[in-house]
Motif scaffolding. Sequence first.
Motif, mmCIF file in Angstrom:
data_model
loop_
_atom_site.group_PDB
_atom_site.id
_atom_site.type_symbol
_atom_site.label_atom_id
_atom_site.label_comp_id
_atom_site.label_asym_id
_atom_site.label_seq_id
_atom_site.Cartn_x
_atom_site.Cartn_y
_atom_site.Cartn_z
ATOM 1 N N SER A 2 -12.960 -6.782 2.003
ATOM 2 C CA SER A 2 -12.504 -8.090 2.496
ATOM 3 C C SER A 2 -13.307 -8.482 3.835
ATOM 4 N N SER A 3 -12.913 -9.701 3.896
ATOM 5 C CA SER A 3 -13.716 -10.172 5.339
ATOM 6 C C SER A 3 -12.772 -11.433 5.506
ATOM 7 N N VAL A 98 -12.726 -13.240 0.599
ATOM 8 C CA VAL A 98 -12.333 -11.729 0.310
ATOM 9 C C VAL A 98 -13.007 -11.333 -1.143
ATOM 10 N N VAL A 99 -13.566 -10.310 -1.229
ATOM 11 C CA VAL A 99 -14.122 -9.842 -2.486
ATOM 12 C C VAL A 99 -13.436 -8.545 -2.951
ATOM 13 N N ARG A 100 -13.136 -8.748 -4.179
ATOM 14 C CA ARG A 100 -12.186 -7.778 -5.056
ATOM 15 C C ARG A 100 -12.937 -7.325 -6.372
ATOM 16 N N ARG A 101 -12.686 -6.119 -6.772
ATOM 17 C CA ARG A 101 -13.369 -5.649 -7.988
ATOM 18 C C ARG A 101 -12.704 -5.576 -9.291
ATOM 19 N N ALA A 102 -13.415 -5.739 -10.347
ATOM 20 C CA ALA A 102 -12.610 -5.886 -11.715
ATOM 21 C C ALA A 102 -13.795 -4.927 -12.578
ATOM 22 N N ARG A 103 -13.075 -4.529 -13.592
ATOM 23 C CA ARG A 103 -13.815 -3.997 -14.724
ATOM 24 C C ARG A 103 -12.980 -4.163 -15.924
ATOM 25 N N GLY A 104 -13.697 -4.006 -17.211
ATOM 26 C CA GLY A 104 -13.141 -4.078 -18.457
ATOM 27 C C GLY A 104 -12.245 -5.355 -18.551
ATOM 28 N N ALA A 105 -10.873 -5.086 -18.982
ATOM 29 C CA ALA A 105 -9.967 -6.306 -19.148
ATOM 30 C C ALA A 105 -9.752 -7.024 -18.107
ATOM 31 N N GLU A 106 -9.721 -6.333 -16.595
ATOM 32 C CA GLU A 106 -9.566 -7.157 -15.663
ATOM 33 C C GLU A 106 -10.328 -8.233 -15.528
ATOM 34 N N TRP A 107 -11.798 -7.911 -15.550
ATOM 35 C CA TRP A 107 -13.028 -8.714 -15.394
ATOM 36 C C TRP A 107 -12.748 -9.832 -16.542
ATOM 37 N N ARG A 108 -12.392 -9.545 -17.793
ATOM 38 C CA ARG A 108 -12.305 -10.513 -18.547
ATOM 39 C C ARG A 108 -11.160 -11.552 -18.394
ATOM 40 N N GLY A 147 -11.565 0.833 -1.365
ATOM 41 C CA GLY A 147 -11.879 2.046 -2.435
ATOM 42 C C GLY A 147 -13.165 2.079 -3.019
ATOM 43 N N THR A 148 -14.007 1.077 -3.025
ATOM 44 C CA THR A 148 -15.118 1.052 -3.725
ATOM 45 C C THR A 148 -16.307 0.673 -2.824
ATOM 46 N N ASP A 149 -17.575 1.335 -2.929
ATOM 47 C CA ASP A 149 -18.748 1.025 -2.233
ATOM 48 C C ASP A 149 -19.977 1.038 -3.283
ATOM 49 N N SER A 175 -18.441 -1.640 4.413
ATOM 50 C CA SER A 175 -18.567 -1.266 2.961
ATOM 51 C C SER A 175 -19.177 -2.164 2.439
ATOM 52 N N ALA A 176 -19.455 -2.333 0.832
ATOM 53 C CA ALA A 176 -20.154 -3.051 0.338
ATOM 54 C C ALA A 176 -19.435 -4.593 0.055
ATOM 55 N N GLY A 177 -18.052 -4.359 -0.104
ATOM 56 C CA GLY A 177 -17.332 -5.702 -0.232
ATOM 57 C C GLY A 177 -17.399 -6.525 1.102
ATOM 58 N N LYS A 178 -17.374 -5.797 2.308
ATOM 59 C CA LYS A 178 -17.381 -6.314 3.632
ATOM 60 C C LYS A 178 -18.724 -7.217 3.889
#
Length: 254
Positions: A2-3, A98-108, A147-149, A175-178
Motif C-alpha cells: 500500500s501507499s 492502495v495496491v492489493r493482490r488477487a488470484r482465481g475467483a478473487e480476481w474474477r 506478503g507478496t513481492d 515492496s512491489a506493491g509500494k
Amino acid sequence: MSSDSIPEALPAASEAPGDSPFRTEPTARDEAPQFVLPLVVHLEKTDPPARNDALVTAARAVLTILADPRSLGEEEGGAEGEWAQVMRDWQDARIRKVVRRARGAEWRKASTLPGITVTGEHAEVRVFPPVPLDGWPKELAKLQVSGTDLDDPQAPPAPDLSGPVLWMNPDVTMSAGKAMAQAGHGAQLAWWELSDTERKAWREAGFPLSVGTPDPARWRELTASGLPVVRDAGFTEIAPGSCTVVADHPALRR
C-alpha cells in the motif's frame, strides 16, 4: 502493498497556496473526507508478472482512469461522468493509492466491480474509482495487501528516453506493491503538469511509458531538474518525505 503518499512537484511546492496537495504538512484538506484509489494486481501463484511490467501497468492504469470519460465531464450529451465527483474529492486531498493482490475467483469477483483493467506485457492491473478510506467494497476489502513481492527474472529493458520515464529512487527499497503505488503517483503528477493538448496526445498513443532506476549521480540530477518529484508521506515502509519517483515526460523537460 500500500501507499499513502503526498506528492510534491519541485520546486513549485514552496510557492503553492496553503491548501495545495503538494504540501507535506497537515492542511485544511486533511479535515475533509479522505478517499483512496484501489488498484488490484492479478497475481497467480504459478505465473506472476515481472516487477517492472507491474510498475508500468499500474502507472498506465492510473492514467487511464484519470482520462476516462466517466472521470470527467465528457460523457455522451455533455453530462458529467459518473465518477467525476469522487475523482475530484480524491484528487483534492492526499492522492492515496492502495495496491492489493488477487488470484482465481478473487480476481474474477473483483473484475465484476466498476473499474478498468489495464494489461501490460503480462501484468494485469484493475483500477477502481476512489472509495472512502473506511468504505471499501467487500470484494476488495478482503484482498491481501502484504506478503507478496515481484522480481524481474531478466534485467528490464533500458527506459525509452524519447518518451515518458518514471525514475525510481535507487537508494530506497520498496515492496512491489509500494513501488506500483509510487509509480502511479509519478504518472499522476506528470498528467497534472501537462496541457490539454499534451494529455490528449499521450492518451491517444495509449499512455506509453517506461520505468527505470538511475545511478545515484543521475538521480541527484533528476531531483534537481525541476521535473515533478513524489515525496512519500511515510505511513508505510519508508521514511516520511522520502523522494521516491521523478516523473520525466518529454513535454516537461527543460
